[in-house]
Design a protein around this motif. Structure first.
Motif, PDB file in Angstrom:
ATOM      1  N   MET A   1       0.829  -1.192   0.000  1.00 36.27           N
ATOM      2  CA  MET A   1       0.000   0.000   0.000  1.00 36.27           C
ATOM      3  C   MET A   1       0.875   1.258   0.000  1.00 36.27           C
ATOM      4  SD  MET A   1      -3.436   0.798   0.337  1.00 36.27           S
ATOM      5  CE  MET A   1      -4.266  -0.324   1.407  1.00 36.27           C
ATOM      6  N   LYS A   2       1.968   1.231   0.766  1.00 37.14           N
ATOM      7  CA  LYS A   2       2.822   2.415   0.855  1.00 37.14           C
ATOM      8  C   LYS A   2       3.398   2.812  -0.500  1.00 37.14           C
ATOM      9  CE  LYS A   2       4.042   2.000   5.676  1.00 37.14           C
ATOM     10  NZ  LYS A   2       5.080   1.827   6.669  1.00 37.14           N
ATOM     11  N   ARG A   3       3.615   1.853  -1.379  1.00 38.82           N
ATOM     12  CA  ARG A   3       4.155   2.181  -2.703  1.00 38.82           C
ATOM     13  C   ARG A   3       3.179   3.033  -3.499  1.00 38.82           C
ATOM     14  NH1 ARG A   3       1.572  -0.825  -6.380  1.00 38.82           N
ATOM     15  NH2 ARG A   3       0.692  -2.796  -5.723  1.00 38.82           N
ATOM     16  N   LEU A   4       1.882   2.931  -3.196  1.00 32.38           N
ATOM     17  CA  LEU A   4       0.887   3.746  -3.889  1.00 32.38           C
ATOM     18  C   LEU A   4       1.052   5.233  -3.579  1.00 32.38           C
ATOM     19  CD1 LEU A   4      -2.337   1.558  -3.558  1.00 32.38           C
ATOM     20  CD2 LEU A   4      -0.959   1.933  -5.601  1.00 32.38           C
ATOM     21  N   LEU A   5       1.722   5.557  -2.467  1.00 24.96           N
ATOM     22  CA  LEU A   5       1.957   6.967  -2.125  1.00 24.96           C
ATOM     23  C   LEU A   5       2.823   7.669  -3.161  1.00 24.96           C
ATOM     24  CD1 LEU A   5       2.515   6.873   1.743  1.00 24.96           C
ATOM     25  CD2 LEU A   5       0.619   7.919   0.512  1.00 24.96           C
ATOM     26  N   LEU A   6       3.544   6.905  -3.950  1.00 24.01           N
ATOM     27  CA  LEU A   6       4.381   7.504  -4.993  1.00 24.01           C
ATOM     28  C   LEU A   6       3.552   8.055  -6.148  1.00 24.01           C
ATOM     29  CD1 LEU A   6       7.245   4.837  -5.056  1.00 24.01           C
ATOM     30  CD2 LEU A   6       7.228   7.070  -3.906  1.00 24.01           C
ATOM     31  N   HIS A   7       2.326   7.591  -6.269  1.00 26.07           N
ATOM     32  CA  HIS A   7       1.417   8.087  -7.306  1.00 26.07           C
ATOM     33  C   HIS A   7       0.708   9.321  -6.748  1.00 26.07           C
ATOM     34  CE1 HIS A   7      -2.002   8.277 -10.010  1.00 26.07           C
ATOM     35  NE2 HIS A   7      -1.397   7.402 -10.802  1.00 26.07           N
ATOM     36  N   PRO A   8       0.763  10.453  -7.452  1.00 24.51           N
ATOM     37  CA  PRO A   8       0.209  11.691  -6.878  1.00 24.51           C
ATOM     38  C   PRO A   8      -1.276  11.623  -6.522  1.00 24.51           C
ATOM     39  CG  PRO A   8       1.012  12.058  -9.130  1.00 24.51           C
ATOM     40  CD  PRO A   8       1.370  10.666  -8.751  1.00 24.51           C
ATOM     41  N   VAL A   9      -2.087  10.944  -7.316  1.00 26.65           N
ATOM     42  CA  VAL A   9      -3.519  10.852  -7.015  1.00 26.65           C
ATOM     43  C   VAL A   9      -3.744  10.021  -5.765  1.00 26.65           C
ATOM     44  CG1 VAL A   9      -5.777  10.066  -7.850  1.00 26.65           C
ATOM     45  CG2 VAL A   9      -4.184  11.204  -9.418  1.00 26.65           C
ATOM     46  N   HIS A  10      -3.064   8.895  -5.650  1.00 27.79           N
ATOM     47  CA  HIS A  10      -3.209   8.049  -4.468  1.00 27.79           C
ATOM     48  C   HIS A  10      -2.649   8.753  -3.228  1.00 27.79           C
ATOM     49  CE1 HIS A  10      -4.578   5.051  -7.175  1.00 27.79           C
ATOM     50  NE2 HIS A  10      -3.397   4.671  -7.606  1.00 27.79           N
ATOM     51  N   CYS A  11      -1.570   9.504  -3.400  1.00 26.07           N
ATOM     52  CA  CYS A  11      -1.008  10.259  -2.281  1.00 26.07           C
ATOM     53  C   CYS A  11      -2.046  11.238  -1.728  1.00 26.07           C
ATOM     54  CB  CYS A  11       0.253  10.990  -2.731  1.00 26.07           C
ATOM     55  SG  CYS A  11       1.097  11.839  -1.385  1.00 26.07           S
ATOM     56  N   LEU A  12      -2.764  11.918  -2.609  1.00 32.41           N
ATOM     57  CA  LEU A  12      -3.836  12.811  -2.168  1.00 32.41           C
ATOM     58  C   LEU A  12      -4.960  12.024  -1.504  1.00 32.41           C
ATOM     59  CD1 LEU A  12      -4.073  15.263  -5.207  1.00 32.41           C
ATOM     60  CD2 LEU A  12      -3.160  15.766  -2.928  1.00 32.41           C
ATOM     61  N   ALA A  13      -5.389  10.941  -2.158  1.00 27.74           N
ATOM     62  CA  ALA A  13      -6.484  10.135  -1.611  1.00 27.74           C
ATOM     63  C   ALA A  13      -6.150   9.608  -0.222  1.00 27.74           C
ATOM     64  CB  ALA A  13      -6.802   8.970  -2.547  1.00 27.74           C
ATOM     65  N   PHE A  14      -4.893   9.244  -0.001  1.00 24.34           N
ATOM     66  CA  PHE A  14      -4.458   8.724   1.291  1.00 24.34           C
ATOM     67  C   PHE A  14      -4.080   9.840   2.267  1.00 24.34           C
ATOM     68  CE2 PHE A  14      -2.817   4.656  -0.974  1.00 24.34           C
ATOM     69  CZ  PHE A  14      -4.088   4.128  -0.996  1.00 24.34           C
ATOM     70  N   GLY A  15      -4.417  11.071   1.929  1.00 24.77           N
ATOM     71  CA  GLY A  15      -4.140  12.182   2.841  1.00 24.77           C
ATOM     72  C   GLY A  15      -2.665  12.329   3.137  1.00 24.77           C
ATOM     73  N   PHE A  16      -1.825  12.198   2.077  1.00 25.09           N
ATOM     74  CA  PHE A  16      -0.370  12.322   2.212  1.00 25.09           C
ATOM     75  C   PHE A  16       0.206  11.272   3.155  1.00 25.09           C
ATOM     76  CE2 PHE A  16      -2.445  16.417   1.609  1.00 25.09           C
ATOM     77  CZ  PHE A  16      -2.002  16.728   0.332  1.00 25.09           C
ATOM     78  N   GLY A  17      -0.487  10.148   3.273  1.00 24.24           N
ATOM     79  CA  GLY A  17      -0.039   9.044   4.113  1.00 24.24           C
ATOM     80  C   GLY A  17      -0.788   8.920   5.427  1.00 24.24           C
ATOM     81  N   SER A  18      -1.537   9.942   5.807  1.00 22.27           N
ATOM     82  CA  SER A  18      -2.258   9.898   7.087  1.00 22.27           C
ATOM     83  C   SER A  18      -3.308   8.796   7.110  1.00 22.27           C
ATOM     84  CB  SER A  18      -2.902  11.250   7.395  1.00 22.27           C
ATOM     85  OG  SER A  18      -3.871  11.583   6.415  1.00 22.27           O
ATOM     86  N   GLY A  19      -3.873   8.452   5.960  1.00 19.62           N
ATOM     87  CA  GLY A  19      -4.883   7.416   5.887  1.00 19.62           C
ATOM     88  C   GLY A  19      -4.333   6.008   6.079  1.00 19.62           C
ATOM     89  N   LEU A  20      -3.016   5.884   6.096  1.00 26.00           N
ATOM     90  CA  LEU A  20      -2.403   4.573   6.297  1.00 26.00           C
ATOM     91  C   LEU A  20      -2.228   4.230   7.774  1.00 26.00           C
ATOM     92  CD1 LEU A  20       0.262   4.703   3.439  1.00 26.00           C
ATOM     93  CD2 LEU A  20      -2.012   3.647   3.404  1.00 26.00           C
ATOM     94  N   ALA A  21      -2.730   5.086   8.656  1.00 22.27           N
ATOM     95  CA  ALA A  21      -2.664   4.789  10.096  1.00 22.27           C
ATOM     96  C   ALA A  21      -3.380   3.471  10.371  1.00 22.27           C
ATOM     97  CB  ALA A  21      -3.312   5.918  10.896  1.00 22.27           C
ATOM     98  N   ALA A  22      -2.803   2.674  11.250  1.00 23.21           N
ATOM     99  CA  ALA A  22      -3.354   1.349  11.552  1.00 23.21           C
ATOM    100  C   ALA A  22      -4.732   1.440  12.207  1.00 23.21           C
ATOM    101  CB  ALA A  22      -2.391   0.577  12.452  1.00 23.21           C
ATOM    102  N   LYS A  23      -4.945   2.462  13.025  1.00 22.63           N
ATOM    103  CA  LYS A  23      -6.231   2.650  13.689  1.00 22.63           C
ATOM    104  C   LYS A  23      -6.727   4.058  13.415  1.00 22.63           C
ATOM    105  CE  LYS A  23      -5.391  -0.647  17.305  1.00 22.63           C
ATOM    106  NZ  LYS A  23      -6.000  -1.225  18.435  1.00 22.63           N
ATOM    107  N   ALA A  24      -8.018   4.202  13.254  1.00 22.12           N
ATOM    108  CA  ALA A  24      -8.696   5.494  13.076  1.00 22.12           C
ATOM    109  C   ALA A  24      -8.111   6.323  11.933  1.00 22.12           C
ATOM    110  CB  ALA A  24      -8.675   6.279  14.386  1.00 22.12           C
ATOM    111  N   PRO A  25      -8.009   5.754  10.727  1.00 20.79           N
ATOM    112  CA  PRO A  25      -7.435   6.527   9.624  1.00 20.79           C
ATOM    113  C   PRO A  25      -8.229   7.792   9.297  1.00 20.79           C
ATOM    114  CG  PRO A  25      -8.390   4.477   8.811  1.00 20.79           C
ATOM    115  CD  PRO A  25      -8.389   4.407  10.303  1.00 20.79           C
TER     116      PRO A  25
END
Length: 157
Positions: A1-25
Motif C-alpha cells: 500500500m505504501k508504494r501507492l503513495l508515490l502516485h500523486p492521485v493516491h497520495c492525495l487520496a491517502f491524505g499524504f499518508g495519514s490514511g495509512l494509520a493502523a487505527k482510526a485513519p
C-alpha cells in the motif's frame, strides 16, 4: 500500500499518508487537514473558498480513482473526503484553538454517526460520490453548527 503513495492521485487520496494509520485513519486524515486549513486561511476567504470547492469536486475523481485501483469501494485509507470535509467545517472561521477543536469534534461526530441525509448518502451513493458526499455534508453540518454558536453567543470573528 505504501508504494501507492508515490502516485500523486493516491497520495492525495491517502491524505499524504495519514490514511495509512493502523487505527482510526479517518481521524488521522482529519488531523492532516488542520495544517492545510491553516495555510489556506492565510490566503483570504475567497481563495480559501475556491480551493475548498476545487478540493471537493476533485475529490470525487481522486477518491473514485483510488477506490477503483484498490478494488474496494470506500477503503479506510482513503481520507481525502475527510480533508475536504474539514476544510468546509472551518470555512469563514478564524483559526483559533477552540474553532479548530470544535470543528474537529463536530466533523468527526457527523462523519461517524452519519445522521439523516449524511447516512442516506453514505448507504446509497456509489463511486467517488459515495465516498465524498457524506463527508462534505458532515463538513456543512459542522460549519452550520459552529457559525450558529458564534452568532448566538455573539463571538467575534
Amino acid at each position: 500500500m505504501k508504494r501507492l503513495l508515490l502516485h500523486p492521485v493516491h497520495c492525495l487520496a491517502f491524505g499524504f499518508g495519514s490514511g495509512l494509520a493502523a487505527k482510526a485513519p479517518g481521524t488521522f486524515g482529519t488531523l492532516a487537514a488542520i495544517p492545510i486549513v491553516y495555510a489556506m486561511q492565510l490566503t483570504g476567504l475567497l481563495t480559501y473558498s475556491v480551493i475548498t470547492i476545487i478540493a471537493a469536486i476533485a475529490g470525487f475523481w481522486i477518491c473514485g480513482y483510488t477506490a477503483k485501483t484498490l478494488g474496494v469501494h470506500d477503503h479506510p485509507a482513503i481520507v481525502w473526503d475527510e480533508i475536504a470535509g474539514y476544510m468546509i467545517a472551518m470555512i469563514a472561521l478564524p483559526f483559533t484553538w477552540y474553532n479548530v477543536l470544535a470543528a474537529f469534534a463536530l466533523f468527526r461526530f457527523f462523519d461517524i454517526v452519519k445522521p439523516g441525509p449524511i447516512g442516506w448518502c453514505d448507504r446509497n451513493l456509489k463511486g467517488g460520490a459515495g465516498i465524498m458526499v457524506d463527508d462534505l455534508l458532515a463538513g456543512v453540518a459542522s460549519a452550520v453548527v459552529l457559525h450558529a454558536v458564534h452568532a448566538i453567543f455573539n463571538l467575534s470573528f
